[in-house]
Design a protein around this motif. Structure first.
Motif, PDB file in Angstrom:
ATOM      1  N   ARG A 154      24.451  26.934  88.473  1.00  0.00           N
ATOM      2  CA  ARG A 154      24.444  26.383  89.839  1.00  0.00           C
ATOM      3  C   ARG A 154      23.130  25.683  90.164  1.00  0.00           C
ATOM      4  N   SER A 155      22.042  26.280  89.740  1.00  0.00           N
ATOM      5  CA  SER A 155      20.734  25.674  89.972  1.00  0.00           C
ATOM      6  C   SER A 155      20.619  24.317  89.276  1.00  0.00           C
ATOM      7  N   MET A 156      21.050  24.265  88.030  1.00  0.00           N
ATOM      8  CA  MET A 156      20.979  23.008  87.280  1.00  0.00           C
ATOM      9  C   MET A 156      21.907  21.953  87.866  1.00  0.00           C
ATOM     10  N   MET A 157      23.074  22.368  88.328  1.00  0.00           N
ATOM     11  CA  MET A 157      24.005  21.405  88.909  1.00  0.00           C
ATOM     12  C   MET A 157      23.475  20.846  90.229  1.00  0.00           C
ATOM     13  N   LYS A 158      22.745  21.665  90.982  1.00  0.00           N
ATOM     14  CA  LYS A 158      22.113  21.147  92.205  1.00  0.00           C
ATOM     15  C   LYS A 158      21.092  20.074  91.857  1.00  0.00           C
ATOM     16  N   THR A 159      20.363  20.289  90.786  1.00  0.00           N
ATOM     17  CA  THR A 159      19.345  19.341  90.353  1.00  0.00           C
ATOM     18  C   THR A 159      19.955  18.067  89.786  1.00  0.00           C
ATOM     19  N   TRP A 160      21.014  18.193  89.002  1.00  0.00           N
ATOM     20  CA  TRP A 160      21.565  17.062  88.264  1.00  0.00           C
ATOM     21  C   TRP A 160      22.860  16.496  88.826  1.00  0.00           C
ATOM     22  N   HIS A 161      23.239  16.885  90.034  1.00  0.00           N
ATOM     23  CA  HIS A 161      24.478  16.370  90.594  1.00  0.00           C
ATOM     24  C   HIS A 161      24.373  14.855  90.791  1.00  0.00           C
ATOM     25  N   PRO A 162      25.358  14.094  90.319  1.00  0.00           N
ATOM     26  CA  PRO A 162      25.298  12.628  90.402  1.00  0.00           C
ATOM     27  C   PRO A 162      25.139  12.070  91.821  1.00  0.00           C
ATOM     28  N   ASP A 163      25.605  12.791  92.828  1.00  0.00           N
ATOM     29  CA  ASP A 163      25.477  12.313  94.205  1.00  0.00           C
ATOM     30  C   ASP A 163      24.029  12.234  94.668  1.00  0.00           C
ATOM     31  N   LYS A 164      23.128  12.915  93.980  1.00  0.00           N
ATOM     32  CA  LYS A 164      21.706  12.865  94.343  1.00  0.00           C
ATOM     33  C   LYS A 164      21.021  11.615  93.802  1.00  0.00           C
ATOM     34  N   PHE A 165      21.722  10.841  92.976  1.00  0.00           N
ATOM     35  CA  PHE A 165      21.134   9.673  92.325  1.00  0.00           C
ATOM     36  C   PHE A 165      21.863   8.392  92.742  1.00  0.00           C
ATOM     37  N   SER A 171      20.123   4.271  92.058  1.00  0.00           N
ATOM     38  CA  SER A 171      20.088   3.541  90.797  1.00  0.00           C
ATOM     39  C   SER A 171      21.331   3.872  89.967  1.00  0.00           C
ATOM     40  N   ALA A 172      22.021   2.815  89.510  1.00  0.00           N
ATOM     41  CA  ALA A 172      23.238   3.021  88.723  1.00  0.00           C
ATOM     42  C   ALA A 172      22.935   3.718  87.401  1.00  0.00           C
ATOM     43  N   GLU A 173      21.797   3.360  86.761  1.00  0.00           N
ATOM     44  CA  GLU A 173      21.440   3.980  85.488  1.00  0.00           C
ATOM     45  C   GLU A 173      21.152   5.467  85.654  1.00  0.00           C
ATOM     46  N   GLU A 174      20.401   5.803  86.719  1.00  0.00           N
ATOM     47  CA  GLU A 174      20.086   7.217  86.960  1.00  0.00           C
ATOM     48  C   GLU A 174      21.349   8.006  87.280  1.00  0.00           C
ATOM     49  N   LYS A 175      22.256   7.399  88.064  1.00  0.00           N
ATOM     50  CA  LYS A 175      23.499   8.087  88.411  1.00  0.00           C
ATOM     51  C   LYS A 175      24.331   8.335  87.156  1.00  0.00           C
ATOM     52  N   GLU A 176      24.412   7.350  86.278  1.00  0.00           N
ATOM     53  CA  GLU A 176      25.163   7.508  85.035  1.00  0.00           C
ATOM     54  C   GLU A 176      24.545   8.577  84.141  1.00  0.00           C
ATOM     55  N   ALA A 177      23.221   8.583  84.055  1.00  0.00           N
ATOM     56  CA  ALA A 177      22.525   9.603  83.262  1.00  0.00           C
ATOM     57  C   ALA A 177      22.778  11.000  83.843  1.00  0.00           C
ATOM     58  N   ALA A 178      22.771  11.095  85.174  1.00  0.00           N
ATOM     59  CA  ALA A 178      23.023  12.376  85.833  1.00  0.00           C
ATOM     60  C   ALA A 178      24.458  12.834  85.598  1.00  0.00           C
ATOM     61  N   GLU A 179      25.400  11.903  85.584  1.00  0.00           N
ATOM     62  CA  GLU A 179      26.793  12.254  85.301  1.00  0.00           C
ATOM     63  C   GLU A 179      26.937  12.829  83.890  1.00  0.00           C
ATOM     64  N   GLU A 180      26.296  12.191  82.929  1.00  0.00           N
ATOM     65  CA  GLU A 180      26.350  12.679  81.552  1.00  0.00           C
ATOM     66  C   GLU A 180      25.695  14.052  81.429  1.00  0.00           C
ATOM     67  N   LYS A 181      24.544  14.204  82.066  1.00  0.00           N
ATOM     68  CA  LYS A 181      23.823  15.479  82.017  1.00  0.00           C
ATOM     69  C   LYS A 181      24.660  16.579  82.671  1.00  0.00           C
ATOM     70  N   SER A 182      25.275  16.281  83.817  1.00  0.00           N
ATOM     71  CA  SER A 182      26.073  17.296  84.506  1.00  0.00           C
ATOM     72  C   SER A 182      27.313  17.669  83.688  1.00  0.00           C
ATOM     73  N   LYS A 183      27.922  16.702  82.998  1.00  0.00           N
ATOM     74  CA  LYS A 183      29.067  17.015  82.134  1.00  0.00           C
ATOM     75  C   LYS A 183      28.648  17.942  81.006  1.00  0.00           C
ATOM     76  N   THR A 184      27.481  17.683  80.443  1.00  0.00           N
ATOM     77  CA  THR A 184      26.973  18.532  79.361  1.00  0.00           C
ATOM     78  C   THR A 184      26.673  19.941  79.873  1.00  0.00           C
ATOM     79  N   ILE A 185      26.093  20.030  81.062  1.00  0.00           N
ATOM     80  CA  ILE A 185      25.788  21.339  81.665  1.00  0.00           C
ATOM     81  C   ILE A 185      27.075  22.119  81.912  1.00  0.00           C
ATOM     82  N   ILE A 186      28.098  21.442  82.438  1.00  0.00           N
ATOM     83  CA  ILE A 186      29.381  22.095  82.712  1.00  0.00           C
ATOM     84  C   ILE A 186      30.008  22.599  81.414  1.00  0.00           C
TER      85      ILE A 186
END
Length: 149
Positions: free
Chosen positions: A27-38, A41-56
């Motif tokens: 939960r802590s990591m998802m709060k940090t890496w949730h795509p809605d927080k980015f 920037s489209a690149e940052e949002k895409e990176a956050a989406e990939e990171k959040s998928k990996t975390i899940i």
């Protein structure tokens, strides 16, 4: 297995991590890496989406192999491995996937190729697996969702 080690490293836990600890870290990591927080920037949002998928993926995988999860399902697992015959099995990258006639499927991790070869050559693969695989390797159910943290 590399997958297990990588997922534990990603979440910063060891093999003794309990379900509640995994859930808190997740939960802590998802709060940090949730795509809605980015949004800026489209690149940052895409990176956050990939990171959040990996975390899940890491979280769900680690929950599925956690000792607490296995303890919750030990009765079903024991019933399947002792009374149901093997329908099919496949081996890839030290992961043995066993399908049973009752519809259950389990993955066994870090199974050496030599053990797999012995399974193939055994007179009775079911008996060999009961003696040398089912209770000797980390496993998880593939056929159904298990345990909620």
């Amino acid at each position: 297995m590399k997958k297990i080690v990588d997922y534990r490293k990603l979440l910063g836990v060891n093999e003794a991590a309990e379900l509640q600890e995994l859930k808190t870290i997740y939960r802590s990591m998802m709060k940090t890496w949730h795509p809605d927080k980015f949004q800026h920037s489209a690149e940052e949002k895409e990176a956050a989406e990939e990171k959040s998928k990996t975390i899940i993926e890491a979280y769900h995988f680690l929950v599925s192999i956690a000792p607490e999860t296995r303890n919750q399902t030990i009765a079903d697992y024991t019933l399947t491995t002792t009374s149901s015959n093997i329908a099919d099995f496949e081996y890839k990258s030290q992961v043995l996937k066993v399908s049973f006639l009752d519809g259950s499927e389990y993955e066994y991790f870090d199974v050496p190729k030599a053990v797999y070869v012995k399974l193939i050559n055994a007179d009775s693969p079911g008996r060999f697996a009961r003696r040398h695989i089912f209770n000797n390797y980390v496993y998880r159910s593939v056929s159904r969702l298990v345990a909620s943290a």
